[in-house]
Design a protein around this motif. Structure first.
Motif, PDB file in Angstrom:
ATOM      1  N   ASP A 129     -12.420   7.919 -12.422  1.00  0.00           N
ATOM      2  CA  ASP A 129     -13.697   8.504 -12.637  1.00  0.00           C
ATOM      3  C   ASP A 129     -13.831   9.741 -13.703  1.00  0.00           C
ATOM      4  N   PRO A 130     -14.673   9.310 -14.649  1.00  0.00           N
ATOM      5  CA  PRO A 130     -14.729  10.531 -15.851  1.00  0.00           C
ATOM      6  C   PRO A 130     -15.734  11.470 -15.206  1.00  0.00           C
ATOM      7  N   LEU A 131     -16.361  11.000 -14.469  1.00  0.00           N
ATOM      8  CA  LEU A 131     -17.665  12.117 -14.018  1.00  0.00           C
ATOM      9  C   LEU A 131     -17.502  12.898 -12.618  1.00  0.00           C
ATOM     10  N   GLU A 132     -16.170  12.857 -12.267  1.00  0.00           N
ATOM     11  CA  GLU A 132     -15.719  13.523 -10.894  1.00  0.00           C
ATOM     12  C   GLU A 132     -14.380  14.119 -11.255  1.00  0.00           C
ATOM     13  N   ALA A 133     -14.424  15.503 -10.673  1.00  0.00           N
ATOM     14  CA  ALA A 133     -13.120  16.193 -10.678  1.00  0.00           C
ATOM     15  C   ALA A 133     -12.231  15.807  -9.452  1.00  0.00           C
ATOM     16  N   GLN A 134     -10.943  15.684  -9.786  1.00  0.00           N
ATOM     17  CA  GLN A 134      -9.840  15.436  -8.669  1.00  0.00           C
ATOM     18  C   GLN A 134      -9.044  16.414  -8.432  1.00  0.00           C
ATOM     19  N   PRO A 135      -8.769  16.593  -7.002  1.00  0.00           N
ATOM     20  CA  PRO A 135      -7.826  17.794  -6.782  1.00  0.00           C
ATOM     21  C   PRO A 135      -6.412  17.639  -7.304  1.00  0.00           C
ATOM     22  N   HIS A 136      -6.047  16.240  -7.478  1.00  0.00           N
ATOM     23  CA  HIS A 136      -4.725  15.955  -8.020  1.00  0.00           C
ATOM     24  C   HIS A 136      -4.569  15.497  -9.371  1.00  0.00           C
ATOM     25  N   ASP A 137      -5.419  15.979 -10.017  1.00  0.00           N
ATOM     26  CA  ASP A 137      -5.432  15.827 -11.502  1.00  0.00           C
ATOM     27  C   ASP A 137      -4.458  15.806 -12.323  1.00  0.00           C
ATOM     28  N   PRO A 138      -3.237  16.670 -11.885  1.00  0.00           N
ATOM     29  CA  PRO A 138      -1.852  16.780 -12.564  1.00  0.00           C
ATOM     30  C   PRO A 138      -1.047  15.411 -12.311  1.00  0.00           C
TER      31      PRO A 138
ATOM     32  N   ILE B 127       0.886  -1.252   0.011  1.00  0.00           N
ATOM     33  CA  ILE B 127      -0.090   0.085   0.007  1.00  0.00           C
ATOM     34  C   ILE B 127       0.822   1.269   0.202  1.00  0.00           C
ATOM     35  N   PHE B 128       0.587   2.018  -0.851  1.00  0.00           N
ATOM     36  CA  PHE B 128       1.178   3.383  -1.147  1.00  0.00           C
ATOM     37  C   PHE B 128       0.381   4.504  -0.404  1.00  0.00           C
ATOM     38  N   LYS B 129       0.770   5.797  -0.566  1.00  0.00           N
ATOM     39  CA  LYS B 129      -0.241   6.789   0.133  1.00  0.00           C
ATOM     40  C   LYS B 129      -1.318   7.058  -0.878  1.00  0.00           C
ATOM     41  N   SER B 130      -2.538   7.643  -0.206  1.00  0.00           N
ATOM     42  CA  SER B 130      -3.567   7.832  -0.991  1.00  0.00           C
ATOM     43  C   SER B 130      -3.236   8.719  -2.068  1.00  0.00           C
ATOM     44  N   GLY B 131      -3.917   8.535  -3.277  1.00  0.00           N
ATOM     45  CA  GLY B 131      -3.887   9.298  -4.288  1.00  0.00           C
ATOM     46  C   GLY B 131      -3.524  10.938  -4.349  1.00  0.00           C
ATOM     47  N   PRO B 132      -4.599  11.474  -3.485  1.00  0.00           N
ATOM     48  CA  PRO B 132      -4.363  13.110  -3.343  1.00  0.00           C
ATOM     49  C   PRO B 132      -3.209  13.226  -2.382  1.00  0.00           C
ATOM     50  N   LEU B 133      -2.671  12.355  -1.800  1.00  0.00           N
ATOM     51  CA  LEU B 133      -1.457  12.714  -0.954  1.00  0.00           C
ATOM     52  C   LEU B 133      -0.229  12.281  -1.685  1.00  0.00           C
TER      53      LEU B 133
END
Ligand SMILES: O=C(CO)COP(=O)(O)O
Length: 156
Positions: A93-102, A64-70
């Motif tokens: 998820d193509p229907l949800e914006a993500q804070p860590h999109d880059p 297990i690595f860090k959570s995606g946004p982290l």
């Protein structure tokens, strides 16, 4: 829950990263349960929440690595660069914006650079795990892909 991952697991045939965004986690979990028999013979890892849920639901060992946004997506990208992951199942998820999109874009890019199989939906995940790629005999047709990339970059 205790992380059952041990280093020796890295010797297993394929080194698979499993990631799903929140709206897609249930889908991926069901898929892992359905394919547990195949997946248990391979090394599995994942981003924080996805990895933990898979481990809890299936009992399969997952690194297990860090959570995606982290930063988890970046950690997985670095593992691909180091040759420690050679298959990516990323149900974004193509229907949800993500804070860590880059970070997400960077991970998808690096997976393409290193030419590993990537599934962004379960139909493709099914296709890959029932393919010749999963067998121990499979070798990448380009012997050392990273050398080829380096050559291309050095040209400029
Ligand atoms: O955000 C993710 C991938 O971009 C997934 O992270 P988690 O598995 O921690 O939810």
């Amino acid at each position: 829950m205790e992380n059952k991952y041990v280093d020796v697991v890295i010797e297993k045939t394929k080194k698979i990263a499993l990631i799903a965004h929140d709206g897609k986690k249930a889908e991926l979990l069901d898929w892992v349960v359905r394919n547990k028999e195949i997946l248990q013979t391979h090394f599995l890892c994942g981003t924080g929440t996805t990895g933990r849920l898979i481990q809890e639901k299936t009992g399969l060992p997952v690194k297990i690595f860090k959570s995606g946004p982290l930063g988890g997506d970046q950690q997985i990208g670095a593992q691909i660069v180091d040759g420690k992951i050679n298959m990516l199942i990323f149900i974004w998820d193509p229907l949800e914006a993500q804070p860590h999109d880059p970070d997400i874009k960077a991970l998808l890019r690096i997976a393409t650079v290193y030419d590993i199989p990537v599934a962004n939906n379960l139909a493709t995940a099914d296709f890959i795990i029932h393919s010749r790629f999963m067998s121990e005999e499979y070798v990448h047709p380009i012997e050392d892909y990273s050398k080829q990339i380096t050559k291309r970059v050095e040209k400029f």
